[in-house]
Scaffold this motif. Structure first.
Motif, PDB file in Angstrom:
ATOM      1  N   SER A 178       0.856  -1.189   0.000  1.00 14.42           N
ATOM      2  CA  SER A 178       0.000   0.000   0.000  1.00 14.42           C
ATOM      3  C   SER A 178       0.893   1.241   0.000  1.00 14.42           C
ATOM      4  O   SER A 178       2.102   1.158   0.270  1.00 14.42           O
ATOM      5  N   PHE A 179       0.299   2.408  -0.263  1.00 12.87           N
ATOM      6  CA  PHE A 179       1.059   3.663  -0.191  1.00 12.87           C
ATOM      7  C   PHE A 179       1.646   3.848   1.204  1.00 12.87           C
ATOM      8  O   PHE A 179       2.773   4.312   1.359  1.00 12.87           O
ATOM      9  N   GLU A 180       0.861   3.474   2.234  1.00 12.41           N
ATOM     10  CA  GLU A 180       1.327   3.615   3.614  1.00 12.41           C
ATOM     11  C   GLU A 180       2.559   2.746   3.868  1.00 12.41           C
ATOM     12  O   GLU A 180       3.519   3.177   4.519  1.00 12.41           O
ATOM     13  N   GLU A 181       2.528   1.525   3.346  1.00  8.90           N
ATOM     14  CA  GLU A 181       3.678   0.615   3.539  1.00  8.90           C
ATOM     15  C   GLU A 181       4.912   1.122   2.798  1.00  8.90           C
ATOM     16  O   GLU A 181       6.035   0.985   3.294  1.00  8.90           O
ATOM     17  N   ILE A 182       4.713   1.717   1.623  1.00 10.46           N
ATOM     18  CA  ILE A 182       5.847   2.293   0.886  1.00 10.46           C
ATOM     19  C   ILE A 182       6.425   3.465   1.678  1.00 10.46           C
ATOM     20  O   ILE A 182       7.643   3.579   1.856  1.00 10.46           O
ATOM     21  N   ALA A 183       5.533   4.349   2.161  1.00  9.37           N
ATOM     22  CA  ALA A 183       5.982   5.509   2.933  1.00  9.37           C
ATOM     23  C   ALA A 183       6.755   5.065   4.175  1.00  9.37           C
ATOM     24  O   ALA A 183       7.844   5.583   4.466  1.00  9.37           O
TER      25      ALA A 183
ATOM     26  N   ALA B  81       1.427  11.913  -0.304  1.00 10.63           N
ATOM     27  CA  ALA B  81       1.427  12.653  -1.570  1.00 10.63           C
ATOM     28  C   ALA B  81       2.758  12.471  -2.299  1.00 10.63           C
ATOM     29  O   ALA B  81       2.799  12.369  -3.535  1.00 10.63           O
ATOM     30  N   THR B  82       3.842  12.402  -1.544  1.00 14.19           N
ATOM     31  CA  THR B  82       5.167  12.169  -2.144  1.00 14.19           C
ATOM     32  C   THR B  82       5.226  10.776  -2.761  1.00 14.19           C
ATOM     33  O   THR B  82       5.731  10.598  -3.874  1.00 14.19           O
ATOM     34  N   VAL B  83       4.689   9.787  -2.050  1.00 11.13           N
ATOM     35  CA  VAL B  83       4.629   8.418  -2.582  1.00 11.13           C
ATOM     36  C   VAL B  83       3.818   8.414  -3.880  1.00 11.13           C
ATOM     37  O   VAL B  83       4.236   7.850  -4.895  1.00 11.13           O
ATOM     38  N   HIS B  84       2.658   9.071  -3.844  1.00 10.82           N
ATOM     39  CA  HIS B  84       1.787   9.129  -5.029  1.00 10.82           C
ATOM     40  C   HIS B  84       2.523   9.753  -6.202  1.00 10.82           C
ATOM     41  O   HIS B  84       2.414   9.286  -7.340  1.00 10.82           O
ATOM     42  N   LYS B  85       3.281  10.813  -5.948  1.00  7.37           N
ATOM     43  CA  LYS B  85       4.029  11.494  -7.013  1.00  7.37           C
ATOM     44  C   LYS B  85       5.066  10.550  -7.638  1.00  7.37           C
ATOM     45  O   LYS B  85       5.182  10.460  -8.858  1.00  7.37           O
ATOM     46  N   HIS B  86       5.787   9.833  -6.800  1.00  6.16           N
ATOM     47  CA  HIS B  86       6.796   8.893  -7.321  1.00  6.16           C
ATOM     48  C   HIS B  86       6.139   7.777  -8.131  1.00  6.16           C
ATOM     49  O   HIS B  86       6.625   7.400  -9.205  1.00  6.16           O
TER      50      HIS B  86
END
Length: 200
Positions: free
Chosen positions: A26-31, A40-45
């Motif tokens: 998930s985005f949270e796990e990546i962050a 938002a930074t994860v989403h941008k990447h």
């Protein structure tokens, strides 16, 4: 394809996460895994990596971040400048644009291969001897699709596909050629044509 150090870290994290867990992070796990404070930074990447053809995502499915296989990357990343439109009838005013056209416009995120055409059975579809067709690797087809069909386990042909009861009609697009009728059990779909390329 140039990517930033952080984009490479995101890509590597997703790859190793999927390898360990069998599903996407998930985005949270990546962050959390990369010590990023903002989703938002994860989403941008993720978006930037998608645009470069290195990731693919289905927006209607959770945990749908997939690393694009290397074979697909080579065809997805091919891009040409689209400088405008050209008239094939009355001349048009020459206006240069700053657009581009990419192989991904045809291919998308599908598994695609190319075949060189031999023969003129599809000439009324403007597919002629020497052309290259881009084929999506699928095992089923819809009525009227142009398909690569394996017939009787040994012969392949490029034709329009129609099911007629217990048999299949493989229809050429050439008025001088007759359709091929084969028992449905003896036809295997190997792909569906997405586009055609011609060299002069």
């Amino acid at each position: 394809m140039s990517i930033t150090r952080r984009q490479k870290e995101v890509l590597d994290f997703i790859s190793s996460f999927v390898e360990r867990n069998g599903y996407s992070p998930s985005f949270e796990e990546i962050a959390h895994g990369l010590s990023l404070r903002s989703l938002a930074t994860v989403h941008k990447h993720i978006t930037n990596l998608q645009e470069k053809g290195l990731l693919q995502r289905e927006h209607n499915r959770s945990r749908s971040i997939d690393v694009t296989p290397p074979r697909s990357q080579s065809i997805h990343n091919s891009e040409l400048p689209l400088l405008g439109r050209i008239a094939a009838g009355q001349p048009l005013e020459a206006v240069e644009t700053t657009e581009s056209i990419s192989m991904s416009d045809i291919v998308g995120n599908r598994e695609v291969f190319a075949l060189q055409v031999r023969g003129d059975s599809m000439r009324d579809e403007h597919i002629v001897d020497g052309d290259y067709v881009f084929v999506e690797r699928v095992s089923t087809a819809h009525e009227g699709d142009i398909v690569v069909a394996l017939v009787r386990g040994s012969e392949t042909t490029l034709k329009r596909y129609y099911v007629e009861g217990a048999r299949v009609r493989l229809q050429p697009s050439n008025a001088e050629m007759a359709p091929i009728y084969v028992p449905a059990s003896q036809v295997a779909i190997q792909g569906r044509v997405l586009g055609v390329m011609r060299k002069y």
